[in-house]
Motif scaffolding. Structure first.
Motif, short mmCIF file in Angstrom:
data_model
loop_
_atom_site.label_atom_id
_atom_site.label_comp_id
_atom_site.label_asym_id
_atom_site.label_seq_id
_atom_site.Cartn_x
_atom_site.Cartn_y
_atom_site.Cartn_z
N LEU A 126 42.70 36.55 45.03
CA LEU A 126 41.46 36.36 44.29
C LEU A 126 41.74 35.84 42.88
O LEU A 126 40.97 35.04 42.34
CB LEU A 126 40.69 37.68 44.21
N ARG A 127 42.82 36.31 42.30
CA ARG A 127 43.18 35.88 40.95
C ARG A 127 43.69 34.45 40.90
O ARG A 127 43.86 33.88 39.82
CB ARG A 127 44.22 36.84 40.37
N GLU A 128 43.94 33.87 42.06
CA GLU A 128 44.43 32.48 42.13
C GLU A 128 43.33 31.51 42.54
O GLU A 128 43.60 30.39 42.95
CB GLU A 128 45.60 32.40 43.11
N HIS A 129 42.08 31.92 42.39
CA HIS A 129 40.96 31.07 42.81
C HIS A 129 40.98 29.72 42.09
O HIS A 129 40.64 28.69 42.69
CB HIS A 129 39.63 31.77 42.54
N GLU A 130 41.38 29.71 40.83
CA GLU A 130 41.37 28.46 40.07
C GLU A 130 42.27 27.40 40.70
O GLU A 130 42.02 26.20 40.55
CB GLU A 130 41.78 28.72 38.62
N HIS A 156 35.30 37.49 31.72
CA HIS A 156 33.99 37.97 32.16
C HIS A 156 33.06 36.82 32.54
O HIS A 156 31.85 37.01 32.65
CB HIS A 156 33.35 38.81 31.07
N ARG A 157 33.58 35.63 32.77
CA ARG A 157 32.70 34.49 33.02
C ARG A 157 32.16 34.44 34.44
O ARG A 157 31.31 33.60 34.75
CB ARG A 157 33.44 33.19 32.72
N GLY A 158 32.63 35.33 35.31
CA GLY A 158 32.15 35.29 36.69
C GLY A 158 32.64 36.48 37.48
O GLY A 158 32.80 37.58 36.94
N CYS A 159 32.89 36.27 38.75
CA CYS A 159 33.29 37.34 39.66
C CYS A 159 34.44 38.16 39.08
O CYS A 159 35.50 37.62 38.74
CB CYS A 159 33.70 36.73 41.00
N GLY A 160 34.24 39.45 38.98
CA GLY A 160 35.25 40.33 38.41
C GLY A 160 36.10 41.04 39.44
O GLY A 160 36.92 41.89 39.07
N ALA A 161 35.94 40.70 40.71
CA ALA A 161 36.70 41.39 41.77
C ALA A 161 38.19 41.17 41.56
O ALA A 161 38.68 40.05 41.63
CB ALA A 161 36.27 40.86 43.14
N GLY A 162 38.91 42.24 41.29
CA GLY A 162 40.35 42.15 41.08
C GLY A 162 40.74 41.67 39.70
O GLY A 162 41.92 41.56 39.39
N ALA A 168 34.96 25.04 34.63
CA ALA A 168 35.76 25.79 33.66
C ALA A 168 35.03 27.02 33.15
O ALA A 168 35.64 27.91 32.55
CB ALA A 168 36.14 24.89 32.49
N ASN A 169 33.72 27.09 33.38
CA ASN A 169 32.91 28.19 32.86
C ASN A 169 32.22 28.98 33.96
O ASN A 169 31.25 29.69 33.72
CB ASN A 169 31.86 27.65 31.89
N CYS A 170 32.74 28.86 35.17
CA CYS A 170 32.10 29.51 36.31
C CYS A 170 33.17 30.04 37.26
O CYS A 170 34.15 29.35 37.54
CB CYS A 170 31.19 28.53 37.04
N LEU A 171 32.99 31.25 37.71
CA LEU A 171 33.86 31.85 38.72
C LEU A 171 32.94 32.51 39.75
O LEU A 171 32.56 33.66 39.61
CB LEU A 171 34.79 32.88 38.09
N PRO A 172 32.54 31.77 40.78
CA PRO A 172 31.49 32.25 41.69
C PRO A 172 31.91 33.47 42.49
O PRO A 172 33.09 33.75 42.68
CB PRO A 172 31.25 31.04 42.60
N PHE A 202 27.03 36.49 39.23
CA PHE A 202 26.05 35.40 39.35
C PHE A 202 26.46 34.32 38.36
O PHE A 202 25.72 33.93 37.47
CB PHE A 202 24.65 35.92 39.07
N SER A 203 27.67 33.82 38.57
CA SER A 203 28.30 32.95 37.58
C SER A 203 27.61 31.61 37.39
O SER A 203 27.53 31.11 36.27
CB SER A 203 29.77 32.74 37.95
N PRO A 204 27.08 30.95 38.44
CA PRO A 204 26.37 29.68 38.19
C PRO A 204 25.22 29.84 37.21
O PRO A 204 25.03 28.99 36.33
CB PRO A 204 25.89 29.28 39.59
N LEU A 205 24.45 30.92 37.34
CA LEU A 205 23.34 31.14 36.42
C LEU A 205 23.86 31.42 35.01
O LEU A 205 23.34 30.91 34.02
CB LEU A 205 22.46 32.30 36.90
N ARG A 206 24.91 32.23 34.90
CA ARG A 206 25.48 32.53 33.59
C ARG A 206 26.06 31.27 32.94
O ARG A 206 25.93 31.06 31.73
CB ARG A 206 26.56 33.60 33.72
N ALA A 207 26.69 30.41 33.74
CA ALA A 207 27.24 29.17 33.20
C ALA A 207 26.13 28.25 32.72
O ALA A 207 26.26 27.58 31.68
CB ALA A 207 28.10 28.47 34.25
#
Length: 401
Positions: free
Chosen positions: A366-370, A320-326, A384-388, A300-305
């Motif tokens: 998934l690791r290349e989302h950025e 740990h700033r967002g989605c941890g899948a992979g 920079a602080n969110c990984l949905p 729930f990265s938007p809320l955490r950001a």
């Protein structure tokens, strides 16, 4: 006290068992730890590691060399891009069977499949060998799985932390006694509203969940939490749900972001105003002494950001700033295939967890989302602080945008 120590890139991770607490020793702290190992001169970091993570106060020469080797490895390990050397959590989908008929869910009690227990045990052994600290067990309805206690005993024997998510179905004093005897660590009760009317908008089983809360309160020994899925139709009820958790002596409430249903649709998506109101409430809770712990799942990265914002800095950063899948998590589905998480339905039949973690093209993507953000994410000031959450892929609808 048992602690799993793991060398990560430029940091040493320590996971305390039981309890699940972790610390990441990095940068100057690594130097402080190394100095103590060389000279014996203590410092506050070392004292915390001794008190809270089982670092030996007077280590033998063999123990000193062990920790020095771990520190040296932090400079040489080479994990996959934007991920850890191994997952920190593995989810096992035990069954697709469930007696409830929740809106948007496809599970039934009569028609479903169970994870082969031998396949599950092999995955647990691989996870332990890779120093994975946390194992989540889910369904369907977790308590409908016939080999649950067997796997809990296996997890305890391997020195990992077990968590189970339940609806409350099939949960009574005897079942709780059996789960404790098998070694369960944490129990998460799914509840989406403080009243039956609110809960019924997205879940069935309100009375079963309330019964589970009462039994866990009566027990007083098992760590217990409420899993609450944030939706537009229940977000105004959240303060009352926190009061309900406090009244039942829960150890905390976990806020989950709503995931796509079986048709890849998001039901009752949260509006921006509602998310900001929830963030404001959580900030106020954190300022109050002795308030009920409220945790926000990483995906729930938007809320955490939003919660991480300060005047000069945003604290929601790092792996740990967002989605941890992979990145720091993976899952085994009911058919024995590996997936990035229990909600990202892209199964791959890899022969081992390590092979999957290192070589899966899906995880690499998934690791290349950025490098491949959606246009709306690319334009967001919090990018920079969110990984949905990636469960919805490029169909993700962010409440803040």
């Amino acid at each position: 006290m048992n602690t799993i120590w793991r060398s990560e890139k430029n940091m040493l991770a320590a996971y305390r068992m039981p309890g699940g607490h972790c610390i990441y020793v990095q940068a100057l702290q690594l130097n402080q730890l190394g100095q103590w190992l060389e000279t014996g001169e203590s410092n506050p970091l070392v004292q915390r590691l001794i008190d809270d993570f089982g670092l030996p106060e007077n280590p033998s020469q063999e123990e000193r060399l062990h920790y020095i080797t771990l520190i040296e490895a932090t400079r040489t390990v080479s994990p996959p891009q934007r991920s850890m050397t191994a997952p920190e959590v593995i989810n096992l989908e035990l069954t697709t069977r469930c007696p409830l008929r929740c809106p948007q869910c496809y599970c039934t009690l009569e028609n479903g499949r169970d994870l082969n227990p031998e396949t599950a045990e092999k995955a647990l052994e691989e996870a332990a060998a890779m120093k994975v600290p946390n194992i989540n067990l889910s369904g369907g309805e977790t308590l409908a799985y016939p080999h649950l206690d067997r796997l809990l005993r296996k997890i305890r024997a391997l020195g990992m932390i077990s968590s189970i998510a339940i609806s409350g179905w099939g949960f009574d004093r005897e079942r709780l006694r059996q789960l404790k005897a098998a070694g369960v660590d944490d129990v998460y009760v799914s509840l989406n509203g403080s009243t039956e009317a609110v809960n019924r908008l997205s879940r069935e089983g309100y009375h079963e969940a309330m019964n589970a809360l009462r039994l866990l309160q009566e027990d007083g020994e098992t760590k217990a939490y409420i899993n609450w899925v944030a939706r537009e139709d229940n977000i105004a009820d959240f303060p009352d749900l926190v009061k309900l958790a406090e009244a039942h002596d829960m150890d905390g409430v976990v806020i989950l972001e709503t995931k796509p249903d079986a048709t890849m649709s998001i039901q009752a998506p949260i509006k921006k105003e509602s998310l900001l109101q929830l963030a404001a409430y959580l900030k106020e809770c954190r300022r109050q002494k002795d308030s009920m712990p409220v945790l926000v799942e990483p995906c729930f990265s938007p809320l955490r950001a939003e919660l991480g914002k300060s005047f000069f800095f945003n604290h929601n950063q790092g792996i740990h700033r967002g989605c941890g899948a992979g990145r720091n998590g993976a899952a085994l589905d009911v058919d024995g295939n590996w997936t990035p998480c229990r909600h990202v339905m892209t199964p791959e039949p890899y022969p081992s967890l390590q092979a999957y973690w290192l070589h899966s093209p899906i995880l690499k993507g998934l690791r290349e989302h950025e490098e491949n953000r959606d246009a709306s994410c690319e334009a967001c000031e919090l990018k920079a602080n969110c990984l949905p959450c990636r469960a919805a892929g490029h169909g993700y609808q962010c409440s803040l945008v």
